[in-house]
Design a protein around this motif. Sequence first.
Motif, short mmCIF file in Angstrom:
data_model
loop_
_atom_site.label_atom_id
_atom_site.label_comp_id
_atom_site.label_asym_id
_atom_site.label_seq_id
_atom_site.Cartn_x
_atom_site.Cartn_y
_atom_site.Cartn_z
N UNK A 209 -8.77 -15.59 -16.30
CA UNK A 209 -8.37 -14.59 -17.28
C UNK A 209 -9.13 -13.51 -17.34
N UNK A 210 -8.46 -12.29 -17.38
CA UNK A 210 -9.16 -10.74 -17.62
C UNK A 210 -9.66 -10.50 -16.17
N UNK A 211 -9.52 -11.33 -15.16
CA UNK A 211 -10.07 -10.89 -13.62
C UNK A 211 -8.95 -9.94 -13.07
N UNK A 212 -9.08 -9.10 -12.23
CA UNK A 212 -8.18 -8.53 -11.58
C UNK A 212 -8.55 -8.36 -9.98
N UNK A 213 -7.69 -8.33 -9.08
CA UNK A 213 -7.90 -8.33 -7.76
C UNK A 213 -6.86 -7.47 -7.09
N UNK A 214 -7.23 -6.81 -5.89
CA UNK A 214 -6.37 -5.99 -4.93
C UNK A 214 -5.88 -7.16 -4.00
N UNK A 215 -4.69 -7.56 -4.08
CA UNK A 215 -4.26 -8.77 -3.20
C UNK A 215 -3.96 -8.45 -1.84
N UNK A 216 -3.09 -7.02 -1.71
CA UNK A 216 -2.68 -6.86 -0.47
C UNK A 216 -2.92 -5.50 -0.32
N UNK A 217 -2.80 -5.25 1.51
CA UNK A 217 -3.13 -3.78 1.75
C UNK A 217 -2.52 -3.57 3.12
N UNK A 218 -2.24 -2.44 3.41
CA UNK A 218 -1.61 -2.32 4.64
C UNK A 218 -2.42 -2.34 5.81
N UNK A 219 -2.36 -2.85 7.02
CA UNK A 219 -3.24 -3.10 8.14
C UNK A 219 -3.47 -1.54 8.57
N UNK A 220 -4.63 -1.59 9.21
CA UNK A 220 -5.16 -0.25 9.79
C UNK A 220 -4.06 0.18 10.77
N UNK A 221 -3.78 1.44 10.86
CA UNK A 221 -3.04 2.17 11.90
C UNK A 221 -1.43 2.02 11.52
N UNK A 222 -1.17 1.03 10.40
CA UNK A 222 0.29 1.00 9.88
C UNK A 222 0.45 1.83 8.76
N UNK A 223 1.93 2.36 8.70
CA UNK A 223 2.22 3.55 7.91
C UNK A 223 3.69 3.73 7.59
N UNK A 224 4.05 4.04 6.37
CA UNK A 224 5.47 4.59 6.26
C UNK A 224 5.43 6.05 6.67
#
Length: 75
Positions: free
Chosen positions: A51-66
Amino acid sequence: MYTEQQEMPVMYNLNSEASWSQTPSSEDFWSYTDDFESLYSDEQLGYVLEPGQSVKWIESNLSYAYSLDTNNVAQ
Protein backbone atom coordinates in the motif's frame (compact mmCIF):
# COMPACT_ATOMS: atom_id res chain seq x y z
CA MET A 1 -0.20 -9.28 -9.90
CA TYR A 2 0.70 -12.11 -12.24
CA THR A 3 2.54 -11.35 -15.48
CA GLU A 4 0.72 -14.17 -17.26
CA GLN A 5 -2.57 -12.32 -16.76
CA GLN A 6 -1.36 -8.92 -18.02
CA GLU A 7 -1.85 -7.63 -21.53
CA MET A 8 0.79 -5.34 -22.94
CA PRO A 9 -0.35 -1.98 -24.36
CA VAL A 10 -1.45 -1.84 -27.98
CA MET A 11 -2.07 1.31 -30.02
CA TYR A 12 -5.31 1.46 -32.01
CA ASN A 13 -6.11 3.92 -34.76
CA LEU A 14 -9.40 5.63 -33.83
CA ASN A 15 -9.83 7.29 -37.23
CA SER A 16 -8.23 7.25 -40.64
CA GLU A 17 -6.51 10.60 -40.17
CA ALA A 18 -3.25 9.22 -38.82
CA SER A 19 -1.11 6.14 -39.20
CA TRP A 20 1.98 4.94 -37.40
CA SER A 21 4.39 2.08 -37.41
CA GLN A 22 6.29 0.29 -34.72
CA THR A 23 10.00 -0.20 -35.03
CA PRO A 24 10.89 -2.98 -35.29
CA SER A 25 7.47 -4.54 -34.49
CA SER A 26 5.01 -5.17 -31.67
CA GLU A 27 6.63 -8.48 -30.70
CA ASP A 28 8.92 -7.90 -27.71
CA PHE A 29 8.22 -4.14 -27.86
CA TRP A 30 7.45 -3.93 -24.13
CA SER A 31 9.39 -5.40 -21.22
CA TYR A 32 8.99 -5.41 -17.46
CA THR A 33 11.31 -3.06 -15.54
CA ASP A 34 13.96 -4.21 -13.09
CA ASP A 35 12.07 -2.32 -10.35
CA PHE A 36 8.97 -4.37 -11.12
CA GLU A 37 10.88 -7.66 -11.26
CA SER A 38 12.32 -6.94 -7.80
CA LEU A 39 8.77 -7.06 -6.36
CA TYR A 40 8.42 -10.78 -7.09
CA SER A 41 7.57 -12.81 -3.98
CA ASP A 42 8.26 -16.55 -3.93
CA GLU A 43 5.92 -16.78 -0.94
CA GLN A 44 3.04 -15.06 -2.79
CA LEU A 45 3.96 -16.57 -6.19
CA GLY A 46 3.47 -13.15 -7.77
CA TYR A 47 4.45 -9.48 -7.69
CA VAL A 48 3.44 -7.67 -4.52
CA LEU A 49 2.99 -3.90 -4.42
CA GLU A 50 2.62 -2.67 -0.86
CA PRO A 51 0.00 0.00 0.00
CA GLY A 52 1.27 3.47 -0.95
CA GLN A 53 4.12 2.03 -3.02
CA SER A 54 4.44 2.80 -6.72
CA VAL A 55 6.47 1.24 -9.50
CA LYS A 56 7.13 1.81 -13.20
CA TRP A 57 6.23 -1.66 -14.40
CA ILE A 58 6.77 -1.60 -18.17
CA GLU A 59 9.00 0.19 -20.64
CA SER A 60 9.77 -0.08 -24.32
CA ASN A 61 12.91 -1.97 -25.20
CA LEU A 62 15.92 -0.06 -26.49
CA SER A 63 15.69 0.80 -30.20
CA TYR A 64 11.91 0.14 -30.23
CA ALA A 65 9.66 3.09 -31.03
CA TYR A 66 6.36 4.29 -32.47
CA SER A 67 6.75 6.44 -35.58
CA LEU A 68 3.96 8.71 -36.79
CA ASP A 69 3.88 8.11 -40.56
CA THR A 70 0.97 10.33 -41.64
CA ASN A 71 -1.29 12.83 -39.96
CA ASN A 72 -4.00 14.60 -42.01
CA VAL A 73 -5.61 16.44 -39.09
CA ALA A 74 -5.96 20.19 -39.67
CA GLN A 75 -3.67 22.25 -37.48
